[in-house]
Design an enzyme around this catalytic site. Sequence first.
Site, mmCIF file in Angstrom:
data_model
loop_
_atom_site.group_PDB
_atom_site.id
_atom_site.type_symbol
_atom_site.label_atom_id
_atom_site.label_comp_id
_atom_site.label_asym_id
_atom_site.label_seq_id
_atom_site.Cartn_x
_atom_site.Cartn_y
_atom_site.Cartn_z
ATOM 1 N N LYS A 191 0.842 -1.208 0.000
ATOM 2 C CA LYS A 191 0.000 0.000 0.000
ATOM 3 C C LYS A 191 0.876 1.257 0.000
ATOM 4 O O LYS A 191 0.631 2.206 -0.739
ATOM 5 C CB LYS A 191 -0.933 -0.019 1.221
ATOM 6 C CG LYS A 191 -2.028 -1.080 1.124
ATOM 7 C CD LYS A 191 -2.804 -1.263 2.428
ATOM 8 C CE LYS A 191 -3.781 -2.434 2.295
ATOM 9 N NZ LYS A 191 -4.555 -2.704 3.529
ATOM 10 N N GLN A 243 -4.158 -1.621 9.875
ATOM 11 C CA GLN A 243 -4.137 -2.954 9.234
ATOM 12 C C GLN A 243 -4.672 -4.011 10.202
ATOM 13 O O GLN A 243 -4.292 -4.047 11.372
ATOM 14 C CB GLN A 243 -2.712 -3.283 8.774
ATOM 15 C CG GLN A 243 -2.600 -4.551 7.943
ATOM 16 C CD GLN A 243 -3.301 -4.460 6.581
ATOM 17 O OE1 GLN A 243 -3.466 -3.378 6.022
ATOM 18 N NE2 GLN A 243 -3.722 -5.586 6.046
ATOM 19 N N ASP A 256 -10.720 2.976 4.716
ATOM 20 C CA ASP A 256 -11.048 1.543 4.636
ATOM 21 C C ASP A 256 -12.561 1.330 4.634
ATOM 22 O O ASP A 256 -13.033 0.231 4.327
ATOM 23 C CB ASP A 256 -10.462 0.813 5.855
ATOM 24 C CG ASP A 256 -9.241 -0.028 5.508
ATOM 25 O OD1 ASP A 256 -9.123 -0.444 4.343
ATOM 26 O OD2 ASP A 256 -8.427 -0.268 6.419
#
Length: 291
Positions: free
Chosen positions: A52, A96, A119
Amino acid sequence: MIILDGKKVSNDIKVEISEHVKAIVSKGEKVPHLAAILVGSDGASMTYVNAKVKACELIGFKSTLIELPEYTTEDELLKKIHELNSNSDIDGFIVQLPLPKQIDEQKVLMAVDPKKDVDGFHPTNVGKMALDLPTFLPATPYGIIELLERYQIETSGKNVVVMGRSHIVGRPMSILMSQKRKAGDATVTVVHSRSKNLIEITKSADIIVAAIGISEFLTGDMVKDDVVIIDVGITRVPDATKKNGYRLAGDVHFESVSQKASYITPVPGGVGPMTIAMLLKNTLLARERHA
Ligand code: GUN
């Protein structure tokens, strides 16, 4: 059989985003800035987060990687999140998953400012998604929608079977594909570990989204001819013939299922790269909303 080339489509999307970045730079405005928090040193999570961050560099975004040790407490993580929430230089950030067991995942996701939640995991954003309101769509389902759309795969009125009900993939995927939207209007069935007559259901599917996390679970005898297959799974399977000792496998037994499928995503190179591209797209959106 046509391979749904997530790598190529994600590169197309990255080129589109980098054009936007060039326009932002030429106007002298601030480029999008994504931050990622990684707690601990899980091998797969490190790989994803690094991918990412690298993608940000490639397209001209600013990125910040915050690495915290495995023994980080919930309070320490929440403090970091509050710092990012109030740092006006950061447009969006992610934590994450999975997190170490001493940390309550729900508490953490709820602490993220919904405006920076690229997200799309905050309950406010999940609620907006369910109500068809503009929001950040979670990157993996968003990537699958985009892939279906760009390959012009008809979904309207089709039987879609979503395998798995996770908050990150299965649940949002089932919501999105039943909505009146691009790559939507489908008749959606969700199957999970308690489902009965699984093969009967998967055999009725025009499109299958496999997101259960069991390698090569879906086999050729479980699908009908011309099915469209989206394989979200990615697990390391021991393989003595490989230098690193493992190979990557999806939730789909590619060899048998690809003989029947009309379209299929490979693993790797299918859904994974799309997830990263859509995270970048959400970060650009956060930057534009933030302006
Ligand atoms: N872990 C697995 N998939 C994801 C994702 O899309 N976002 C985050 N933050 N963690 C993940």
